[in-house]
Design a protein around this motif. Structure first.
Motif, PDB file in Angstrom:
ATOM      1  N   ARG A 107      45.600  33.809  40.485  1.00 48.94           N
ATOM      2  CA  ARG A 107      46.268  35.103  40.592  1.00 48.94           C
ATOM      3  C   ARG A 107      45.770  36.071  39.519  1.00 48.94           C
ATOM      4  O   ARG A 107      46.530  36.877  38.968  1.00 48.94           O
ATOM      5  N   SER A 165      43.679  39.080  39.267  1.00 51.04           N
ATOM      6  CA  SER A 165      43.060  40.117  40.097  1.00 51.04           C
ATOM      7  C   SER A 165      41.797  40.682  39.454  1.00 51.04           C
ATOM      8  O   SER A 165      40.865  41.079  40.154  1.00 51.04           O
ATOM      9  N   LEU A 176      47.860  37.406  45.795  1.00 51.02           N
ATOM     10  CA  LEU A 176      47.897  38.500  44.828  1.00 51.02           C
ATOM     11  C   LEU A 176      48.818  39.638  45.237  1.00 51.02           C
ATOM     12  O   LEU A 176      48.763  40.732  44.666  1.00 51.02           O
ATOM     13  N   ASP A 185      48.522  44.242  45.506  1.00 50.78           N
ATOM     14  CA  ASP A 185      47.624  44.916  44.575  1.00 50.78           C
ATOM     15  C   ASP A 185      46.697  45.855  45.351  1.00 50.78           C
ATOM     16  O   ASP A 185      46.000  45.449  46.271  1.00 50.78           O
ATOM     17  N   ILE A 188      42.929  45.006  45.347  1.00 49.49           N
ATOM     18  CA  ILE A 188      42.641  43.834  46.184  1.00 49.49           C
ATOM     19  C   ILE A 188      42.659  44.213  47.658  1.00 49.49           C
ATOM     20  O   ILE A 188      41.817  43.777  48.450  1.00 49.49           O
TER      21      ILE A 188
END
Length: 410
Positions: free
Chosen positions: A354, A356, A392, A395, A398
């Protein structure tokens, strides 16, 4: 049944199907209403996602009112159902049968064939070099297809010994399979590898035969048939023991078998296979011929890292993968495909943790290399990695990375 029915039967929403294929959702909408149809370069991926062969897809598109454009038979249009490829393969099989190729020849003659300096052998060697250096692998395809046609012509006209031509075919069909595999055309790749194995077996060229089986196992790995791949690779290892002991064939088979065992979750078997692969360092000489056998152990750091990632040994994986980037930087000849795969694996580690920032650092670079090289292999690895990105949350960066990966050509 319509294309929409088939999509729903496979459990895809329009958006999910569009992402899997690599197109915009509105494009899928136009396909399903019959306003347009997938272009030839898109059809192999569409058929793969819908779990159909290309003939079935064409029939489905026709039945829904779409007018699929026919695939040109010219060598440069090699993305379709493989019609030119299939014709070449069938013609070679027919001619091989008609020529009365000897089912088995003495080992000393087989060795002589492997070292023969015929025109086909020299040209094949040149094509492998071009393939290795080509930034876009698909650009090599027209000349490979032309060489395959010339090989058929030579067999038809009896311009060389059938055994010599079988060896050349075992070599060249492996290269054709590599090109198809890199373009995500698994059916064509598997057919080419199968024919390469048959031609090699016919003349007792054990290392060439084993390499064809190793490449065939890559198709099984890509389609998640891990047990089948492991069994095929075990057979390849046994065949290689009958070949040239100075070649690295058996070590390459072990390295690929380690991947199958990793997917099966068998850490012990994976480690044994990796240890066997590393024995390539004990070979005298190069161990490879730079053509159909290119394994020299230089990739084992990244291979070990990838295997540890599959087994969820993240710290071990990250150490090995970073070593791989340091030992073989792109400027020193590290291929786009190889470097892209390492970067994808490092991004996947970040996703599992996790992290990012790690995902973006390595994911964006892998995306850039996929676009520069046009490698279907790196694109496929990136698409598979996006499954991990669900860890994640929402985000924004992402989400943008996932969207960019979705635009990669199938």
């Amino acid at each position: 049944m319509s294309i929409a029915d088939r999509r729903r039967a496979q459990g895809f929403t329009q958006e999910g199907f569009a992402f899997a294929v690599g197109v915009d959702r509105r494009t899928v909408g136009r396909w399903e209403t019959g306003k347009s149809s997938p272009q030839p370069p898109q059809r192999p991926r569409v058929a793969e996602v819908l779990q159909m062969d290309l003939d079935e897809l064409d029939a489905l598109l026709t039945s829904t009112g779409a007018r699929p454009k026919p695939v040109r038979s010219a060598p440069s249009a090699y993305y379709g159902s493989g019609d030119p490829d299939e014709m070449i393969r069938r013609e070679f099989l027919r001619l091989m049968a008609l020529s009365g190729v000897i089912a088995a020849i003495p080992d000393d003659e087989a060795e002589a064939l492997e070292g023969s300096g015929d025109d086909f052998g020299r040209m094949n060697g040149h094509l492998w070099q071009v393939y290795q250096l080509a930034r876009t692998k698909g650009s090599v395809y027209p000349v490979v297809q032309s060489q395959l046609t010339a090989l058929n012509d030579a067999l038809r006209e009896g311009r060389a010994q059938a055994g010599t031509l079988c060896f050349a075919a075992g070599d060249l069909f492996q290269l054709a399979g590599e090109l198809a595999f890199d373009a995500n055309r698994y059916h064509d790749a598997a057919a080419s590898y199968s024919l390469a194995a048959s031609a090699s077996k016919e003349i007792g060229a054990y290392d060439l035969w084993s390499c064809a089986l190793i490449r065939s196992a890559y198709v099984d790995l890509s389609e998640r048939r891990y047990r089948r791949a492991a069994d095929t690779l075990g057979f390849a290892r046994r065949i290689a023991l009958r070949g040239d002991g100075s070649l690295a064939t058996r070590h390459w088979a072990a390295a690929v078998q380690a991947e199958a065992f990793a997917w099966l979750g068998d850490f012990g078997a994976c480690e044994e296979a990796l240890d066997e692969a590393e024995k390539v360092a004990s070979l005298s000489g190069q161990g490879s011929n730079g053509r159909w056998l290119r394994f020299d152990g230089s990739r084992l750091a990244e291979e070990r890292g990838a295997r540890y990632l599959q087994l969820n040994r993240l710290d071990l994986a990250e150490t090995a993968l970073k070593d791989a980037l340091t030992l073989a930087p792109l400027a020193a000849g590290h291929s786009f495909r190889r470097r892209g795969a390492v970067l994808v694996d490092l991004a996947a580690i970040g996703a599992k943790r996790r992290d990012s920032e790690q995902v973006m650092q390595y994911g964006l670079e892998a995306l850039r290399l996929a676009r520069i090289s046009g490698s279907g292999y790196v694109a496929r690895r990136l698409r598979a990695m996006t499954v991990e990105l669900g860890n994640l949350g929402r985000d924004r960066h992402i989400a943008e990375l996932k969207a960019e990966i979705g635009t990669l050509a199938a």
